[in-house]
Design a protein around this motif. Sequence first.
Motif, mmCIF file in Angstrom:
data_model
loop_
_atom_site.group_PDB
_atom_site.id
_atom_site.type_symbol
_atom_site.label_atom_id
_atom_site.label_comp_id
_atom_site.label_asym_id
_atom_site.label_seq_id
_atom_site.Cartn_x
_atom_site.Cartn_y
_atom_site.Cartn_z
ATOM 1 N N VAL A 24 -38.920 41.175 13.420
ATOM 2 C CA VAL A 24 -39.015 40.334 12.229
ATOM 3 C C VAL A 24 -40.380 40.574 11.601
ATOM 4 O O VAL A 24 -41.411 40.364 12.242
ATOM 5 C CB VAL A 24 -38.857 38.836 12.598
ATOM 6 C CG1 VAL A 24 -39.073 37.958 11.378
ATOM 7 C CG2 VAL A 24 -37.495 38.582 13.220
ATOM 8 N N ASP A 25 -40.378 41.023 10.354
ATOM 9 C CA ASP A 25 -41.637 41.250 9.644
ATOM 10 C C ASP A 25 -42.060 39.962 8.958
ATOM 11 O O ASP A 25 -41.298 39.387 8.185
ATOM 12 C CB ASP A 25 -41.488 42.372 8.613
ATOM 13 C CG ASP A 25 -42.829 42.837 8.086
ATOM 14 O OD1 ASP A 25 -43.648 41.988 7.659
ATOM 15 O OD2 ASP A 25 -43.081 44.047 8.095
ATOM 16 N N VAL A 26 -43.267 39.501 9.250
ATOM 17 C CA VAL A 26 -43.780 38.241 8.747
ATOM 18 C C VAL A 26 -43.844 38.218 7.213
ATOM 19 O O VAL A 26 -43.744 37.159 6.601
ATOM 20 C CB VAL A 26 -45.153 37.912 9.387
ATOM 21 C CG1 VAL A 26 -46.239 38.807 8.832
ATOM 22 C CG2 VAL A 26 -45.506 36.461 9.220
ATOM 23 N N ASN A 27 -43.964 39.380 6.581
ATOM 24 C CA ASN A 27 -44.044 39.432 5.126
ATOM 25 C C ASN A 27 -42.690 39.409 4.434
ATOM 26 O O ASN A 27 -42.609 39.225 3.227
ATOM 27 C CB ASN A 27 -44.810 40.684 4.688
ATOM 28 C CG ASN A 27 -46.286 40.543 4.941
ATOM 29 O OD1 ASN A 27 -46.870 39.478 4.764
ATOM 30 N ND2 ASN A 27 -46.908 41.616 5.389
ATOM 31 N N LYS A 28 -41.615 39.579 5.175
ATOM 32 C CA LYS A 28 -40.270 39.615 4.584
ATOM 33 C C LYS A 28 -39.375 38.487 5.074
ATOM 34 O O LYS A 28 -38.352 38.204 4.467
ATOM 35 C CB LYS A 28 -39.610 40.953 4.905
ATOM 36 C CG LYS A 28 -40.349 42.124 4.293
ATOM 37 C CD LYS A 28 -39.732 43.424 4.687
ATOM 38 C CE LYS A 28 -40.550 44.558 4.079
ATOM 39 N NZ LYS A 28 -40.644 45.718 4.897
ATOM 40 N N ALA A 29 -39.752 37.857 6.178
ATOM 41 C CA ALA A 29 -38.899 36.876 6.834
ATOM 42 C C ALA A 29 -38.846 35.542 6.097
ATOM 43 O O ALA A 29 -39.810 35.121 5.466
ATOM 44 C CB ALA A 29 -39.391 36.648 8.255
ATOM 45 N N ASP A 30 -37.676 34.896 6.208
ATOM 46 C CA ASP A 30 -37.558 33.525 5.730
ATOM 47 C C ASP A 30 -37.799 32.584 6.908
ATOM 48 O O ASP A 30 -38.059 33.029 8.025
ATOM 49 C CB ASP A 30 -36.188 33.294 5.082
ATOM 50 C CG ASP A 30 -35.020 33.522 6.039
ATOM 51 O OD1 ASP A 30 -35.251 33.762 7.242
ATOM 52 O OD2 ASP A 30 -33.871 33.463 5.580
ATOM 53 N N ALA A 31 -37.694 31.289 6.673
ATOM 54 C CA ALA A 31 -37.983 30.308 7.725
ATOM 55 C C ALA A 31 -37.054 30.476 8.922
ATOM 56 O O ALA A 31 -37.498 30.386 10.074
ATOM 57 C CB ALA A 31 -37.863 28.894 7.159
ATOM 58 N N ALA A 32 -35.785 30.735 8.679
ATOM 59 C CA ALA A 32 -34.827 30.874 9.779
ATOM 60 C C ALA A 32 -35.173 32.072 10.661
ATOM 61 O O ALA A 32 -35.109 31.989 11.889
ATOM 62 C CB ALA A 32 -33.412 31.015 9.234
ATOM 63 N N ALA A 33 -35.546 33.187 10.053
ATOM 64 C CA ALA A 33 -35.906 34.382 10.824
ATOM 65 C C ALA A 33 -37.170 34.128 11.643
ATOM 66 O O ALA A 33 -37.257 34.533 12.800
ATOM 67 C CB ALA A 33 -36.090 35.580 9.903
ATOM 68 N N LEU A 34 -38.134 33.454 11.050
ATOM 69 C CA LEU A 34 -39.373 33.149 11.775
ATOM 70 C C LEU A 34 -39.100 32.185 12.927
ATOM 71 O O LEU A 34 -39.639 32.346 14.019
ATOM 72 C CB LEU A 34 -40.419 32.567 10.831
ATOM 73 C CG LEU A 34 -41.011 33.544 9.816
ATOM 74 C CD1 LEU A 34 -41.861 32.805 8.789
ATOM 75 C CD2 LEU A 34 -41.816 34.626 10.502
ATOM 76 N N ASP A 35 -38.249 31.196 12.697
ATOM 77 C CA ASP A 35 -37.889 30.239 13.750
ATOM 78 C C ASP A 35 -37.197 30.928 14.921
ATOM 79 O O ASP A 35 -37.229 30.435 16.050
ATOM 80 C CB ASP A 35 -36.966 29.140 13.210
ATOM 81 C CG ASP A 35 -37.697 28.135 12.326
ATOM 82 O OD1 ASP A 35 -38.938 28.115 12.341
ATOM 83 O OD2 ASP A 35 -37.006 27.368 11.629
ATOM 84 N N GLY A 36 -36.590 32.062 14.670
ATOM 85 C CA GLY A 36 -35.908 32.806 15.720
ATOM 86 C C GLY A 36 -36.858 33.517 16.674
ATOM 87 O O GLY A 36 -36.440 34.005 17.715
ATOM 88 N N ILE A 37 -38.113 33.581 16.325
ATOM 89 C CA ILE A 37 -39.122 34.207 17.186
ATOM 90 C C ILE A 37 -39.610 33.176 18.186
ATOM 91 O O ILE A 37 -40.030 32.079 17.812
ATOM 92 C CB ILE A 37 -40.319 34.728 16.351
ATOM 93 C CG1 ILE A 37 -39.879 35.822 15.382
ATOM 94 C CG2 ILE A 37 -41.442 35.217 17.252
ATOM 95 C CD1 ILE A 37 -39.453 37.097 16.023
ATOM 96 N N LYS A 38 -39.569 33.525 19.468
ATOM 97 C CA LYS A 38 -40.050 32.621 20.505
ATOM 98 C C LYS A 38 -41.531 32.349 20.269
ATOM 99 O O LYS A 38 -42.330 33.263 20.134
ATOM 100 C CB LYS A 38 -39.842 33.251 21.883
ATOM 101 C CG LYS A 38 -40.252 32.346 23.016
ATOM 102 C CD LYS A 38 -40.006 32.973 24.355
ATOM 103 C CE LYS A 38 -40.448 32.021 25.450
ATOM 104 N NZ LYS A 38 -40.297 32.593 26.776
ATOM 105 N N GLY A 39 -41.871 31.077 20.182
ATOM 106 C CA GLY A 39 -43.257 30.693 19.944
ATOM 107 C C GLY A 39 -43.504 30.207 18.534
ATOM 108 O O GLY A 39 -44.575 29.690 18.229
ATOM 109 N N ILE A 40 -42.504 30.363 17.656
ATOM 110 C CA ILE A 40 -42.631 29.866 16.286
ATOM 111 C C ILE A 40 -41.556 28.811 16.068
ATOM 112 O O ILE A 40 -40.368 29.082 16.208
ATOM 113 C CB ILE A 40 -42.472 30.991 15.237
ATOM 114 C CG1 ILE A 40 -43.575 32.025 15.384
ATOM 115 C CG2 ILE A 40 -42.476 30.399 13.820
ATOM 116 C CD1 ILE A 40 -43.499 33.166 14.392
ATOM 117 N N GLY A 41 -42.016 27.621 15.719
ATOM 118 C CA GLY A 41 -41.095 26.533 15.418
ATOM 119 C C GLY A 41 -41.112 26.244 13.929
ATOM 120 O O GLY A 41 -41.768 26.953 13.156
#
Length: 120
Positions: free
Chosen positions: A23-40
């Motif tokens: 998941v690229d932090v510059n392209k991701a939406d909230a749902a994609a970021l939430d899918g990363i362990k450690g990001i709520g």
Amino acid sequence: MMKKLLMALVTLVVTMGFAFAQVDVNKADAAALDGIKGIGPAKSKAILEERTKGGEFKDWADFEKRVKGIGDKNAIKLSEAGLQVNGKSKEGAAAAKPAKAEKPAKAAEKMADKTAATGK
């Protein structure tokens, strides 16, 4: 019937192993970021707000500097979980870990083999 059901289960478990993605932090939406362990939800909101306010993150150093609560250790963990900045993992981070579906997939495959061998 049982074989078909078991094979469907095996297929489902195996495909879950392929669900892991970078998941690229510059392209991701909230749902994609939430899918990363450690990001709520709170952290993903902070990331998106900072990206909106200051533009795309240039590199990991820029990301760590601009997002409160992201230090070097946390950045390494996030990178290992699949987060990238401009398509790059954090230097010093291990390769992204695959989804934990591999072990159940192997167990399901063994069970399918055993069922096929016994005919039950």
